[in-house]
Design a protein around this motif. Structure first.
Motif, PDB file in Angstrom:
ATOM      1  N   CYS A  33      -3.163 -10.975   4.924  1.00  0.00           N
ATOM      2  CA  CYS A  33      -3.913  -9.752   5.052  1.00  0.00           C
ATOM      3  C   CYS A  33      -5.007 -10.222   4.565  1.00  0.00           C
ATOM      4  O   CYS A  33      -5.481 -11.041   3.469  1.00  0.00           O
ATOM      5  CB  CYS A  33      -3.010  -8.680   4.099  1.00  0.00           C
ATOM      6  SG  CYS A  33      -4.570  -7.499   3.268  1.00  0.00           S
ATOM      7  N   LYS A  76      -6.334  -9.001   1.170  1.00  0.00           N
ATOM      8  CA  LYS A  76      -5.977  -9.005  -0.197  1.00  0.00           C
ATOM      9  C   LYS A  76      -6.155 -10.904  -0.586  1.00  0.00           C
ATOM     10  O   LYS A  76      -6.173 -11.278  -1.697  1.00  0.00           O
ATOM     11  CB  LYS A  76      -4.335  -9.431   0.521  1.00  0.00           C
ATOM     12  CG  LYS A  76      -3.157 -10.223  -0.805  1.00  0.00           C
ATOM     13  CD  LYS A  76      -1.885  -9.958  -0.971  1.00  0.00           C
ATOM     14  CE  LYS A  76      -1.017  -9.854   0.101  1.00  0.00           C
ATOM     15  NZ  LYS A  76       0.166 -10.064   0.550  1.00  0.00           N
ATOM     16  N   VAL A  88      -8.019  -4.886   5.983  1.00  0.00           N
ATOM     17  CA  VAL A  88      -6.813  -4.759   5.505  1.00  0.00           C
ATOM     18  C   VAL A  88      -5.538  -5.454   6.832  1.00  0.00           C
ATOM     19  O   VAL A  88      -6.039  -6.131   7.842  1.00  0.00           O
ATOM     20  CB  VAL A  88      -6.940  -3.311   4.757  1.00  0.00           C
ATOM     21  CG1 VAL A  88      -7.733  -2.784   3.923  1.00  0.00           C
ATOM     22  CG2 VAL A  88      -6.963  -3.019   5.740  1.00  0.00           C
ATOM     23  N   ALA A  89      -4.234  -5.073   6.366  1.00  0.00           N
ATOM     24  CA  ALA A  89      -3.339  -5.168   6.623  1.00  0.00           C
ATOM     25  C   ALA A  89      -3.034  -4.767   8.543  1.00  0.00           C
ATOM     26  O   ALA A  89      -3.422  -3.278   7.886  1.00  0.00           O
ATOM     27  CB  ALA A  89      -1.820  -5.796   6.753  1.00  0.00           C
ATOM     28  N   ALA A 140       3.383  -5.289   3.932  1.00  0.00           N
ATOM     29  CA  ALA A 140       2.857  -6.276   4.345  1.00  0.00           C
ATOM     30  C   ALA A 140       2.000  -6.099   2.621  1.00  0.00           C
ATOM     31  O   ALA A 140       1.642  -6.249   1.347  1.00  0.00           O
ATOM     32  CB  ALA A 140       0.878  -7.080   4.756  1.00  0.00           C
ATOM     33  N   CYS A 141       1.386  -4.503   2.538  1.00  0.00           N
ATOM     34  CA  CYS A 141       2.073  -3.698   1.113  1.00  0.00           C
ATOM     35  C   CYS A 141       2.612  -4.067   0.144  1.00  0.00           C
ATOM     36  O   CYS A 141       1.900  -3.428  -0.631  1.00  0.00           O
ATOM     37  CB  CYS A 141       0.893  -2.551   1.234  1.00  0.00           C
ATOM     38  SG  CYS A 141      -0.558  -2.786   2.881  1.00  0.00           S
ATOM     39  N   CYS A 173       1.596  -6.202  -2.300  1.00  0.00           N
ATOM     40  CA  CYS A 173       0.828  -5.937  -3.152  1.00  0.00           C
ATOM     41  C   CYS A 173       0.415  -5.405  -4.443  1.00  0.00           C
ATOM     42  O   CYS A 173       0.299  -4.275  -4.529  1.00  0.00           O
ATOM     43  CB  CYS A 173      -0.060  -5.558  -1.896  1.00  0.00           C
ATOM     44  SG  CYS A 173      -1.708  -6.471  -2.015  1.00  0.00           S
ATOM     45  N   CYS A 211      -6.803   0.103  -3.542  1.00  0.00           N
ATOM     46  CA  CYS A 211      -6.974  -1.069  -2.092  1.00  0.00           C
ATOM     47  C   CYS A 211      -6.891   0.936  -1.414  1.00  0.00           C
ATOM     48  O   CYS A 211      -6.252   1.005  -0.538  1.00  0.00           O
ATOM     49  CB  CYS A 211      -5.782  -2.101  -1.263  1.00  0.00           C
ATOM     50  SG  CYS A 211      -6.203  -2.520   0.491  1.00  0.00           S
TER      51      CYS A 211
HETATM   52  S1  SF4 Z   1      -2.375  -2.949  -0.412  1.00  0.00           S
HETATM   53 FE1  SF4 Z   1      -2.372  -4.062   1.569  1.00  0.00          FE
HETATM   54  S2  SF4 Z   1      -4.238  -3.956   2.628  1.00  0.00           S
HETATM   55 FE2  SF4 Z   1      -4.752  -4.067   0.652  1.00  0.00          FE
HETATM   56  S3  SF4 Z   1      -5.041  -6.257  -0.362  1.00  0.00           S
HETATM   57 FE3  SF4 Z   1      -2.872  -5.202  -0.437  1.00  0.00          FE
HETATM   58  S4  SF4 Z   1      -1.495  -6.113   1.693  1.00  0.00           S
HETATM   59 FE4  SF4 Z   1      -3.903  -5.720   2.090  1.00  0.00          FE
END
Ligand code: SF4
Length: 418
Positions: free
Chosen positions: A142, A145, A389-390, A395-396, A399, A405
């Motif tokens: 991402c 990120k 963004v992903a 992926a989140c 995070c 985000c």
């Molecule tokens: S929340 Fe998801 S989309 Fe946002 S920065 Fe983190 S990994 Fe990326």
């Protein structure tokens, strides 16, 4: 120097001087007031979580750094060594601190600050002087990120019991292999006892990083169960092909077309019969389920960890023939590494796509290296204006920027969780 940043820096150093709290010292090192480049400071803070006190790690020069960065780190360590709870930190670190903003009072009318002219829009340039495979992995997963973490340093990732479990388990295995660099089936009982003790000691060392005593105990027991399976695997490996552990948590430094990379290799083995070298990465989180899946991640430029280690050790003159991830997450499963043999030409897809062992061609690793250089060029070009963004909401999950985000992808699984 921003007054608030300076105040936090002073407070962290005074806390450290009074309590020897390593996390306060790590925060101070990462502060812009420390005079140490941010990525070098972050790398040393990470090293310290693995190898012990931060000042010891600096004193032993656990990271190979260019002269300028090395001088900055050493200067920081020298100054810190003389800090006491009442020291004049501003003078000692030669901070040029602005005035503190006036305290607002309840009855005084406040004045709006005059609007400033917005900066001209321009691209973002990475401030990193050193890169790591994990930074590139973050970018591949991402870009947003990566921007938050490596450009803005927006929030401190407080970690979790899962990440502390990983840190403690890594430390236990590092200690264990110092005692048993040449595991033998005949030493099985001694190895089990030794690893049990090493796990207990490591979890005791990291006790303060867990939220509760219950959490420490649960994670320690989980590690103990996994450690039993780890020794099962070691014994089977020693019988199959005797080997010697020739490196534990060793620094991996590599220059890729002028871009300096740093990292640490969890374990490096040499086959006693052939002299071939295997690189192992301990994984206490989720990993690819099989060799084919991991090879796809490398081929699709979603994972640079083992390719980076491969090139770092090859540059050191090793004949690296195997790259492997050792899963240490699930205490209920046998330790069965996901392993790729490095070959000139990769075998066609196996009939059993779920096999733990597979092959990867040197050409795949070369492509990964070329892509790493390409990404570094993009990140340092100053041309990047967008950080998408992903696409995959997975992926989140962990995070640290999830709450802030706004553009993150929608996760269908959360539909019923609200
Ligand atoms: S929340 Fe998801 S989309 Fe946002 S920065 Fe983190 S990994 Fe990326």
């Amino acid at each position: 120097m921003n007054r608030l940043l300076a105040d936090a820096f002073i407070q962290d150093l005074r806390t450290w001087a009074a309590t020897r709290d390593e996390s306060a010292l790590a925060r101070a090192l990462r502060s812009p007031c420390s005079g140490v480049p941010h990525d070098v400071a972050a790398a040393y803070a990470t090293v310290a979580t693995r190898v012990g006190p931060l000042l010891d790690a600096i004193g032993r020069e656990r990271l190979a750094l260019p002269a300028e960065a090395r001088d900055a780190v050493m200067r920081f360590a020298r100054r810190v060594a003389s800090v006491e709870p009442e020291s004049d930190v501003v003078g000692l670190f030669e901070l040029h601190v602005g005035d503190a903003p006036p305290e607002p009072t309840a009855d005084a009318p406040f004045e709006l600050a005059r609007a400033v002219t917005p900066d001209e829009r321009s691209g973002v340039r990475s401030r990193q002087t050193h890169f790591s495979a994990s930074a590139l992995n973050a970018y591949a997963e991402c870009a947003r990120k990566w921007f938050y973490r490596y450009v803005c340093s927006a929030v401190e990732d407080p970690g979790s019991s899962a990440s502390t479990y990983g840190t403690a388990f890594h430390a236990a295995l590092e200690d264990f292999h110092a005692e048993f660099p040449h595991p033998e089936a005949s030493q099985e009982r001694e190895m089990r006892m030794r690893l049990e003790g090493d796990v207990n000691r490591a979890f005791e060392r990291y006790r303060g990083e867990f939220d509760t005593a219950v959490e420490v105990e649960l994670q320690r027991r989980r590690a103990q169960r996994t450690a039993v399976r780890y020794v099962d695997w070691l014994v089977a490996e020693a019988r199959r092909a005797p080997f010697t552990v020739i490196g534990r948590e060793i620094p991996a430094n590599l220059d890729l077309d002028g871009f300096a990379f740093i990292g640490f290799i969890d374990r490096l083995d040499r086959d006693d019969r052939t002299g071939a070298v295997s690189i192992f990465d301990y994984k206490t989180g989720s990993i690819a389920a099989n060799a084919a899946e991991y090879r796809d991640k490398v081929r699709e430029f979603r994972d640079f960890q083992l390719p980076f280690y491969y090139w770092a050790r090859t540059a050191q003159g090793d004949r690296v023939t195997r790259l492997a991830l050792i899963p240490l997450k699930d205490a209920l499963l046998d330790v069965q590494p996901v392993s790729l043999e490095v070959v000139a030409v990769a075998a066609p897809e196996r009939l059993r796509a779920d096999a733990a062992n597979g092959t990867i061609a040197v050409a795949d690793l070369e492509r990964a290296r070329a892509r790493m250089i390409e990404i570094c060029r993009d990140l340092t070009s100053g041309a990047l204006q967008q950080f998408p963004v992903a696409k995959d909401p997975a992926a989140c999950t962990y995070c640290a920027y999830k709450r802030a985000c706004v553009d993150k992808p929608h996760d269908e699984r959360e539909k019923f969780g609200r």
